[in-house]
Design an enzyme around this catalytic site. Structure first.
Site: not given
Ligand code: DOR
Length: 444
Positions: A309, A98, A180, A305
Protein backbone atom coordinates in the site's frame (compact mmCIF):
# COMPACT_ATOMS: atom_id res chain seq x y z
CA UNK A 1 19.28 -18.24 -24.83
CA UNK A 2 22.98 -18.62 -23.92
CA UNK A 3 24.27 -21.77 -22.27
CA UNK A 4 25.83 -20.94 -18.93
CA UNK A 5 28.29 -22.33 -16.47
CA UNK A 6 28.15 -21.11 -12.88
CA UNK A 7 31.69 -21.67 -11.67
CA UNK A 8 32.83 -22.56 -8.21
CA UNK A 9 29.71 -21.70 -6.25
CA UNK A 10 28.88 -23.32 -2.94
CA UNK A 11 25.92 -25.33 -4.20
CA UNK A 12 23.01 -26.42 -2.01
CA UNK A 13 22.56 -30.04 -3.07
CA UNK A 14 19.26 -31.98 -2.88
CA UNK A 15 20.47 -33.81 0.24
CA UNK A 16 20.80 -30.45 2.03
CA UNK A 17 24.59 -30.25 2.11
CA UNK A 18 26.68 -27.51 0.54
CA UNK A 19 29.52 -28.41 -1.82
CA UNK A 20 31.73 -26.38 -4.15
CA UNK A 21 31.43 -27.01 -7.84
CA UNK A 22 30.16 -25.93 -11.21
CA UNK A 23 26.61 -25.96 -12.52
CA UNK A 24 26.11 -26.31 -16.26
CA UNK A 25 22.94 -24.82 -17.72
CA UNK A 26 21.61 -25.65 -21.16
CA UNK A 27 18.34 -24.56 -22.77
CA UNK A 28 17.10 -23.12 -19.48
CA UNK A 29 17.64 -26.30 -17.47
CA UNK A 30 20.32 -27.61 -15.18
CA UNK A 31 22.33 -30.01 -17.34
CA UNK A 32 25.08 -31.11 -14.99
CA UNK A 33 26.60 -30.51 -11.58
CA UNK A 34 30.36 -31.03 -11.39
CA UNK A 35 31.62 -31.11 -7.82
CA UNK A 36 35.19 -30.55 -8.90
CA UNK A 37 36.61 -27.63 -10.85
CA UNK A 38 35.53 -28.51 -14.37
CA UNK A 39 38.29 -26.24 -15.71
CA UNK A 40 37.57 -24.09 -18.72
CA UNK A 41 34.24 -24.50 -20.46
CA UNK A 42 34.33 -27.42 -22.85
CA UNK A 43 32.38 -25.51 -25.41
CA UNK A 44 32.82 -21.87 -26.30
CA UNK A 45 29.03 -21.47 -26.45
CA UNK A 46 28.96 -21.42 -22.64
CA UNK A 47 29.01 -18.07 -20.87
CA UNK A 48 30.75 -18.15 -17.51
CA UNK A 49 29.47 -16.73 -14.22
CA UNK A 50 32.27 -16.62 -11.70
CA UNK A 51 30.56 -17.48 -8.42
CA UNK A 52 33.53 -17.97 -6.15
CA UNK A 53 32.55 -17.00 -2.60
CA UNK A 54 28.83 -17.11 -3.41
CA UNK A 55 26.20 -19.69 -2.43
CA UNK A 56 23.82 -21.13 -5.04
CA UNK A 57 20.25 -21.86 -3.93
CA UNK A 58 17.07 -22.82 -5.79
CA UNK A 59 15.11 -19.67 -6.65
CA UNK A 60 12.49 -18.75 -4.06
CA UNK A 61 8.88 -19.69 -4.86
CA UNK A 62 6.67 -17.24 -2.98
CA UNK A 63 3.24 -18.84 -2.61
CA UNK A 64 1.26 -15.84 -1.40
CA UNK A 65 1.57 -12.35 -2.89
CA UNK A 66 -0.79 -9.50 -3.79
CA UNK A 67 0.53 -7.74 -6.90
CA UNK A 68 -2.44 -5.39 -7.44
CA UNK A 69 -2.84 -5.67 -11.23
CA UNK A 70 -5.38 -5.14 -12.63
CA UNK A 71 -7.11 -2.27 -10.94
CA UNK A 72 -4.86 -1.16 -8.11
CA UNK A 73 -1.71 -0.30 -10.07
CA UNK A 74 -1.06 2.83 -8.03
CA UNK A 75 0.21 0.43 -5.30
CA UNK A 76 2.08 -2.09 -7.49
CA UNK A 77 1.87 -3.77 -10.88
CA UNK A 78 3.10 -7.02 -12.35
CA UNK A 79 6.21 -5.37 -13.81
CA UNK A 80 7.34 -3.55 -10.65
CA UNK A 81 6.45 -6.52 -8.45
CA UNK A 82 8.36 -8.94 -10.66
CA UNK A 83 11.38 -6.58 -10.64
CA UNK A 84 11.23 -6.71 -6.84
CA UNK A 85 11.01 -10.51 -7.05
CA UNK A 86 14.08 -10.72 -9.31
CA UNK A 87 16.07 -8.52 -6.92
CA UNK A 88 14.89 -10.63 -3.97
CA UNK A 89 15.78 -14.00 -5.50
CA UNK A 90 12.09 -14.88 -5.98
CA UNK A 91 11.85 -16.70 -9.32
CA UNK A 92 8.18 -17.78 -9.11
CA UNK A 93 5.11 -16.44 -7.33
CA UNK A 94 1.49 -17.39 -6.67
CA UNK A 95 -0.74 -14.34 -6.66
CA UNK A 96 -4.03 -13.69 -4.89
CA UNK A 97 -7.43 -12.81 -6.40
CA UNK A 98 -8.25 -9.55 -4.58
CA UNK A 99 -7.44 -7.38 -7.59
CA UNK A 100 -10.03 -5.28 -9.47
CA UNK A 101 -11.90 -6.94 -11.04
CA UNK A 102 -11.64 -9.81 -8.57
CA UNK A 103 -10.15 -12.99 -10.05
CA UNK A 104 -13.31 -15.03 -9.74
CA UNK A 105 -13.83 -16.16 -13.36
CA UNK A 106 -11.79 -17.86 -16.08
CA UNK A 107 -11.87 -14.59 -18.06
CA UNK A 108 -10.30 -12.67 -15.17
CA UNK A 109 -7.71 -15.41 -14.71
CA UNK A 110 -6.87 -15.36 -18.44
CA UNK A 111 -6.51 -11.59 -18.33
CA UNK A 112 -3.94 -11.86 -15.52
CA UNK A 113 -2.05 -14.59 -17.35
CA UNK A 114 -1.88 -12.45 -20.48
CA UNK A 115 -0.70 -9.40 -18.57
CA UNK A 116 1.95 -11.48 -16.81
CA UNK A 117 3.18 -12.99 -20.10
CA UNK A 118 3.77 -9.47 -21.35
CA UNK A 119 5.48 -7.93 -18.36
CA UNK A 120 6.58 -10.43 -15.72
CA UNK A 121 10.31 -11.03 -15.27
CA UNK A 122 9.72 -14.17 -13.19
CA UNK A 123 7.35 -17.19 -13.31
CA UNK A 124 3.75 -16.76 -12.23
CA UNK A 125 0.56 -18.48 -11.13
CA UNK A 126 -2.77 -17.00 -10.02
CA UNK A 127 -5.32 -18.23 -7.50
CA UNK A 128 -9.03 -18.18 -8.32
CA UNK A 129 -11.10 -16.48 -5.62
CA UNK A 130 -14.24 -18.00 -4.08
CA UNK A 131 -17.46 -16.07 -3.72
CA UNK A 132 -20.72 -17.54 -2.47
CA UNK A 133 -21.83 -17.89 -6.11
CA UNK A 134 -18.99 -18.97 -8.39
CA UNK A 135 -18.64 -22.69 -7.68
CA UNK A 136 -18.70 -23.65 -11.41
CA UNK A 137 -15.80 -21.24 -12.08
CA UNK A 138 -13.87 -22.66 -9.14
CA UNK A 139 -14.22 -26.21 -10.42
CA UNK A 140 -13.14 -25.42 -13.97
CA UNK A 141 -10.55 -22.64 -13.74
CA UNK A 142 -7.20 -23.48 -15.32
CA UNK A 143 -4.30 -23.14 -14.72
CA UNK A 144 -4.46 -22.22 -11.07
CA UNK A 145 -2.70 -23.38 -7.90
CA UNK A 146 -6.05 -23.49 -6.14
CA UNK A 147 -9.09 -21.77 -4.71
CA UNK A 148 -8.57 -18.87 -2.33
CA UNK A 149 -11.20 -18.38 0.35
CA UNK A 150 -11.25 -15.28 2.49
CA UNK A 151 -13.13 -16.53 5.58
CA UNK A 152 -12.65 -13.07 7.09
CA UNK A 153 -10.79 -9.78 6.75
CA UNK A 154 -12.16 -9.00 3.34
CA UNK A 155 -14.91 -6.73 2.14
CA UNK A 156 -16.98 -7.40 -0.90
CA UNK A 157 -17.95 -10.61 -2.65
CA UNK A 158 -14.69 -12.47 -2.06
CA UNK A 159 -15.79 -13.10 1.51
CA UNK A 160 -17.16 -16.58 2.30
CA UNK A 161 -17.78 -16.68 6.04
CA UNK A 162 -20.98 -18.70 6.49
CA UNK A 163 -20.54 -22.35 7.40
CA UNK A 164 -23.18 -23.51 4.90
CA UNK A 165 -21.47 -21.72 2.01
CA UNK A 166 -18.06 -22.98 3.12
CA UNK A 167 -19.39 -26.52 3.36
CA UNK A 168 -20.64 -26.32 -0.22
CA UNK A 169 -17.15 -25.29 -1.37
CA UNK A 170 -15.35 -28.04 0.56
CA UNK A 171 -17.86 -30.69 -0.52
CA UNK A 172 -17.51 -30.24 -4.26
CA UNK A 173 -14.36 -30.83 -6.29
CA UNK A 174 -10.91 -31.86 -5.19
CA UNK A 175 -8.52 -29.05 -5.95
CA UNK A 176 -6.56 -27.28 -3.26
CA UNK A 177 -8.40 -24.79 -1.06
CA UNK A 178 -6.25 -22.08 0.52
CA UNK A 179 -7.87 -20.18 3.38
CA UNK A 180 -7.34 -16.79 4.94
CA UNK A 181 -8.57 -18.00 8.32
CA UNK A 182 -10.08 -15.23 10.43
CA UNK A 183 -13.58 -15.26 11.93
CA UNK A 184 -15.44 -12.38 10.27
CA UNK A 185 -18.35 -12.29 12.75
CA UNK A 186 -15.99 -11.99 15.70
CA UNK A 187 -13.93 -9.31 13.94
CA UNK A 188 -17.05 -7.22 13.19
CA UNK A 189 -18.23 -7.52 16.78
CA UNK A 190 -14.86 -6.49 18.19
CA UNK A 191 -14.54 -3.64 15.69
CA UNK A 192 -17.69 -2.17 17.23
CA UNK A 193 -16.44 -2.81 20.73
CA UNK A 194 -13.16 -0.95 20.11
CA UNK A 195 -14.57 1.72 17.77
CA UNK A 196 -12.97 5.13 18.07
CA UNK A 197 -9.50 3.90 19.04
CA UNK A 198 -6.93 5.15 16.54
CA UNK A 199 -3.82 3.52 18.03
CA UNK A 200 -2.99 0.86 15.42
CA UNK A 201 -1.93 -1.54 18.20
CA UNK A 202 -5.64 -2.16 18.76
CA UNK A 203 -5.67 -4.00 15.42
CA UNK A 204 -4.10 -7.08 17.02
CA UNK A 205 -6.79 -7.06 19.71
CA UNK A 206 -9.70 -6.60 17.33
CA UNK A 207 -8.54 -9.39 15.00
CA UNK A 208 -7.38 -11.44 17.95
CA UNK A 209 -6.03 -14.94 18.52
CA UNK A 210 -9.51 -16.33 18.98
CA UNK A 211 -10.66 -14.95 15.62
CA UNK A 212 -7.81 -16.76 13.88
CA UNK A 213 -8.29 -19.97 15.86
CA UNK A 214 -12.06 -20.12 15.24
CA UNK A 215 -11.61 -19.96 11.48
CA UNK A 216 -8.70 -22.39 11.36
CA UNK A 217 -10.72 -24.86 13.43
CA UNK A 218 -13.67 -24.58 11.06
CA UNK A 219 -11.51 -25.00 7.94
CA UNK A 220 -9.82 -28.02 9.49
CA UNK A 221 -13.17 -29.55 10.43
CA UNK A 222 -14.51 -29.20 6.88
CA UNK A 223 -11.27 -30.46 5.36
CA UNK A 224 -11.46 -33.58 7.53
CA UNK A 225 -15.13 -34.10 6.82
CA UNK A 226 -14.54 -34.14 3.05
CA UNK A 227 -10.88 -35.18 3.03
CA UNK A 228 -10.33 -32.01 1.06
CA UNK A 229 -6.82 -30.74 0.31
CA UNK A 230 -6.47 -27.65 2.53
CA UNK A 231 -3.74 -25.05 2.83
CA UNK A 232 -3.81 -22.58 5.71
CA UNK A 233 -2.33 -19.27 4.62
CA UNK A 234 -0.18 -17.05 6.87
CA UNK A 235 -0.87 -18.87 10.12
CA UNK A 236 -0.15 -16.42 12.94
CA UNK A 237 -0.91 -17.73 16.43
CA UNK A 238 0.57 -20.21 18.90
CA UNK A 239 -2.91 -21.70 19.40
CA UNK A 240 -3.32 -22.54 15.71
CA UNK A 241 0.17 -24.04 15.58
CA UNK A 242 -0.57 -26.20 18.64
CA UNK A 243 -3.87 -27.27 17.11
CA UNK A 244 -2.06 -28.47 14.00
CA UNK A 245 0.64 -30.13 16.08
CA UNK A 246 -2.07 -32.25 17.72
CA UNK A 247 -4.19 -32.86 14.67
CA UNK A 248 -2.93 -32.32 11.14
CA UNK A 249 -4.19 -34.67 8.44
CA UNK A 250 -1.70 -35.61 5.72
CA UNK A 251 -3.66 -33.56 3.16
CA UNK A 252 -3.31 -30.30 5.11
CA UNK A 253 -0.42 -27.84 4.78
CA UNK A 254 0.19 -24.48 6.46
CA UNK A 255 2.49 -21.52 5.87
CA UNK A 256 3.92 -18.69 7.96
CA UNK A 257 5.29 -15.28 6.93
CA UNK A 258 8.70 -13.84 7.88
CA UNK A 259 6.86 -10.98 9.60
CA UNK A 260 4.89 -13.32 11.86
CA UNK A 261 8.18 -15.01 12.75
CA UNK A 262 10.24 -11.86 13.22
CA UNK A 263 7.91 -8.98 14.15
CA UNK A 264 5.39 -8.71 16.98
CA UNK A 265 3.04 -6.13 18.50
CA UNK A 266 6.02 -4.04 19.70
CA UNK A 267 6.42 -3.00 16.03
CA UNK A 268 3.38 -0.69 16.28
CA UNK A 269 5.37 1.64 18.55
CA UNK A 270 8.21 1.84 16.05
CA UNK A 271 6.49 1.87 12.66
CA UNK A 272 2.80 2.47 13.44
CA UNK A 273 0.39 1.47 10.68
CA UNK A 274 3.23 0.06 8.57
CA UNK A 275 2.99 -2.89 11.00
CA UNK A 276 -0.72 -3.32 10.31
CA UNK A 277 -1.59 -6.48 8.41
CA UNK A 278 -4.13 -9.31 8.34
CA UNK A 279 -3.87 -11.54 10.23
CA UNK A 280 -2.21 -9.09 12.62
CA UNK A 281 1.17 -9.31 14.27
CA UNK A 282 1.10 -11.24 17.55
CA UNK A 283 3.31 -11.57 20.66
CA UNK A 284 6.95 -12.65 21.14
CA UNK A 285 5.55 -15.93 22.52
CA UNK A 286 3.71 -16.51 19.23
CA UNK A 287 6.95 -15.79 17.34
CA UNK A 288 8.72 -18.52 19.29
CA UNK A 289 5.96 -21.10 18.96
CA UNK A 290 5.71 -20.46 15.20
CA UNK A 291 9.49 -20.91 14.83
CA UNK A 292 9.34 -24.21 16.68
CA UNK A 293 6.36 -25.38 14.61
CA UNK A 294 8.25 -24.50 11.42
CA UNK A 295 11.39 -26.32 12.52
CA UNK A 296 9.31 -29.36 13.53
CA UNK A 297 7.46 -29.51 10.20
CA UNK A 298 4.07 -28.60 11.71
CA UNK A 299 4.24 -25.56 9.43
CA UNK A 300 5.35 -26.50 5.94
CA UNK A 301 6.67 -23.41 4.22
CA UNK A 302 7.05 -19.64 4.05
CA UNK A 303 5.12 -17.00 2.09
CA UNK A 304 5.58 -13.24 2.25
CA UNK A 305 1.95 -12.14 1.76
CA UNK A 306 3.55 -9.20 -0.11
CA UNK A 307 0.69 -6.67 0.16
CA UNK A 308 1.87 -3.20 -0.83
CA UNK A 309 0.00 0.00 0.00
CA UNK A 310 1.30 3.51 -0.63
CA UNK A 311 2.79 5.52 2.22
CA UNK A 312 -0.01 8.02 1.71
CA UNK A 313 -2.61 5.30 2.27
CA UNK A 314 -0.72 3.99 5.28
CA UNK A 315 -0.60 7.51 6.74
CA UNK A 316 -4.38 7.56 7.23
CA UNK A 317 -5.28 7.18 10.89
CA UNK A 318 -6.30 3.69 12.04
CA UNK A 319 -8.74 2.08 11.14
CA UNK A 320 -8.78 3.85 7.76
CA UNK A 321 -5.19 2.76 7.13
CA UNK A 322 -5.07 -0.36 4.92
CA UNK A 323 -3.62 -3.67 6.15
CA UNK A 324 -0.61 -5.23 4.46
CA UNK A 325 3.12 -4.92 3.97
CA UNK A 326 5.53 -5.68 1.12
CA UNK A 327 8.00 -8.56 1.38
CA UNK A 328 9.35 -10.22 -1.78
CA UNK A 329 12.70 -8.44 -1.84
CA UNK A 330 13.57 -8.93 1.81
CA UNK A 331 12.28 -12.44 2.60
CA UNK A 332 15.33 -14.45 1.51
CA UNK A 333 17.99 -12.30 3.22
CA UNK A 334 15.78 -12.06 6.33
CA UNK A 335 15.62 -15.84 6.60
CA UNK A 336 19.27 -16.39 5.63
CA UNK A 337 20.25 -13.93 8.37
CA UNK A 338 18.34 -16.12 10.81
CA UNK A 339 20.25 -19.13 9.50
CA UNK A 340 23.58 -17.31 9.91
CA UNK A 341 22.56 -16.54 13.50
CA UNK A 342 21.95 -20.24 14.13
CA UNK A 343 18.17 -20.21 14.40
CA UNK A 344 17.84 -22.66 11.49
CA UNK A 345 20.00 -23.99 8.68
CA UNK A 346 20.49 -22.71 5.13
CA UNK A 347 19.04 -26.01 3.88
CA UNK A 348 15.91 -25.44 5.99
CA UNK A 349 15.49 -21.92 4.60
CA UNK A 350 15.70 -23.24 1.07
CA UNK A 351 13.33 -26.11 1.86
CA UNK A 352 10.75 -23.71 3.36
CA UNK A 353 11.08 -21.10 0.61
CA UNK A 354 11.34 -23.29 -2.46
CA UNK A 355 11.45 -27.11 -2.29
CA UNK A 356 8.43 -27.62 -0.03
CA UNK A 357 6.36 -25.04 -1.93
CA UNK A 358 7.02 -26.76 -5.27
CA UNK A 359 6.04 -30.10 -3.76
CA UNK A 360 2.86 -28.87 -2.10
CA UNK A 361 1.56 -27.12 -5.22
CA UNK A 362 2.72 -29.76 -7.70
CA UNK A 363 5.10 -27.39 -9.48
CA UNK A 364 7.32 -29.84 -11.34
CA UNK A 365 11.05 -29.43 -11.99
CA UNK A 366 11.50 -26.52 -9.60
CA UNK A 367 12.79 -26.08 -6.05
CA UNK A 368 15.85 -28.35 -6.31
CA UNK A 369 19.32 -27.97 -7.82
CA UNK A 370 19.67 -31.19 -9.80
CA UNK A 371 20.03 -32.19 -13.47
CA UNK A 372 16.76 -31.86 -15.36
CA UNK A 373 15.39 -29.14 -13.08
CA UNK A 374 14.65 -25.63 -14.36
CA UNK A 375 17.54 -23.21 -13.94
CA UNK A 376 15.61 -20.88 -11.59
CA UNK A 377 18.46 -20.05 -9.26
CA UNK A 378 19.80 -17.42 -6.90
CA UNK A 379 23.41 -16.72 -5.93
CA UNK A 380 23.61 -15.11 -2.49
CA UNK A 381 26.52 -13.58 -0.61
CA UNK A 382 26.67 -14.96 2.93
CA UNK A 383 29.88 -13.03 3.67
CA UNK A 384 28.37 -9.60 3.30
CA UNK A 385 25.75 -7.66 5.26
CA UNK A 386 23.92 -4.48 4.49
CA UNK A 387 20.84 -2.78 5.85
CA UNK A 388 17.41 -2.71 4.22
CA UNK A 389 17.24 0.76 2.67
CA UNK A 390 14.18 2.38 1.20
CA UNK A 391 16.14 3.72 -1.79
CA UNK A 392 17.21 0.20 -2.84
CA UNK A 393 13.68 -1.20 -3.04
CA UNK A 394 11.94 -1.98 -6.33
CA UNK A 395 8.38 -2.36 -5.04
CA UNK A 396 6.24 0.55 -6.19
CA UNK A 397 5.09 1.25 -2.64
CA UNK A 398 8.68 2.16 -1.75
CA UNK A 399 8.92 1.06 1.88
CA UNK A 400 9.59 -2.00 4.02
CA UNK A 401 8.70 -2.83 7.63
CA UNK A 402 12.29 -4.06 7.93
CA UNK A 403 14.06 -0.80 7.01
CA UNK A 404 17.31 -0.48 8.94
CA UNK A 405 17.59 -4.24 9.63
CA UNK A 406 21.13 -5.34 8.81
CA UNK A 407 20.81 -8.49 6.71
CA UNK A 408 23.24 -11.13 5.46
CA UNK A 409 22.68 -13.18 2.31
CA UNK A 410 21.38 -10.65 -0.19
CA UNK A 411 20.90 -11.97 -3.72
CA UNK A 412 23.81 -11.13 -6.05
CA UNK A 413 22.57 -12.84 -9.22
CA UNK A 414 19.12 -14.30 -9.98
CA UNK A 415 18.39 -16.58 -12.94
CA UNK A 416 14.96 -17.39 -14.33
CA UNK A 417 14.82 -20.25 -16.84
CA UNK A 418 18.59 -20.05 -17.32
CA UNK A 419 18.60 -16.32 -18.00
CA UNK A 420 20.24 -13.75 -15.75
CA UNK A 421 17.39 -11.46 -14.70
CA UNK A 422 19.22 -9.67 -11.86
CA UNK A 423 22.94 -9.03 -11.47
CA UNK A 424 24.37 -6.89 -8.66
CA UNK A 425 21.76 -4.15 -8.68
CA UNK A 426 20.95 -4.37 -12.39
CA UNK A 427 17.83 -5.91 -13.88
CA UNK A 428 17.55 -7.44 -17.33
CA UNK A 429 14.02 -6.28 -18.07
CA UNK A 430 13.99 -8.26 -21.34
CA UNK A 431 13.64 -11.55 -19.47
CA UNK A 432 10.15 -13.02 -19.21
CA UNK A 433 8.94 -15.70 -16.83
CA UNK A 434 6.44 -18.39 -17.73
CA UNK A 435 3.06 -19.51 -16.47
CA UNK A 436 3.46 -22.22 -13.85
CA UNK A 437 1.55 -25.47 -14.12
CA UNK A 438 0.25 -27.43 -11.16
CA UNK A 439 0.10 -31.18 -11.27
CA UNK A 440 -0.95 -33.83 -8.80
CA UNK A 441 -0.75 -31.47 -5.83
CA UNK A 442 0.77 -33.55 -3.09
CA UNK A 443 0.01 -33.96 0.55
CA UNK A 444 2.06 -32.11 3.13
O1 DOR B 1 -2.79 -7.57 5.38
C1 DOR B 1 -3.26 -8.07 4.38
N1 DOR B 1 -3.37 -7.35 3.24
N2 DOR B 1 -3.70 -9.33 4.40
C2 DOR B 1 -4.38 -9.88 3.37
O2 DOR B 1 -4.69 -11.03 3.43
C3 DOR B 1 -4.73 -9.04 2.19
C4 DOR B 1 -3.72 -8.00 2.02
C5 DOR B 1 -4.00 -6.99 0.96
O3 DOR B 1 -4.39 -7.39 -0.14
O4 DOR B 1 -3.75 -5.81 1.18
Amino acid sequence: MPNLIIRQARILLPEGNLASGDVWIQAGKIAEIALTDSASPRESSFEVIDAEGLTLLPGVIDPQVHFREPGLEHKEDLFTASCACAQGGVTSFLEMPNTRPLTTTQAALDDKLQRAAQKCLVNYGFFIGATAENLPDLLEAHPTPGIKIFMGSMHGPLLVDQEAALTALFAKGDRLIAVHAEDQARILERRQQFAGITDPAIHSQIQDHQAALNATQLALKLSKQYQRRLHILHLSTAEEAELLRRDKPAWVTAEVTPQHLLLNTSAYEQIGTLAQMNPPLRSPHDNEVLWQALRDGVLDFIATDHAPHTLEEKARPYPDSPSGMPGVETSLPLMLTQAMQGRCTIAQVSHWMSTAVAKAYGIRHKGVIAPGYDADLVLVDLNHSRPVRREDLRTKCGWSPFEGWNLTGWPVITLVGGQVVYDRGHLNTQVRGRALSFQGQEEG
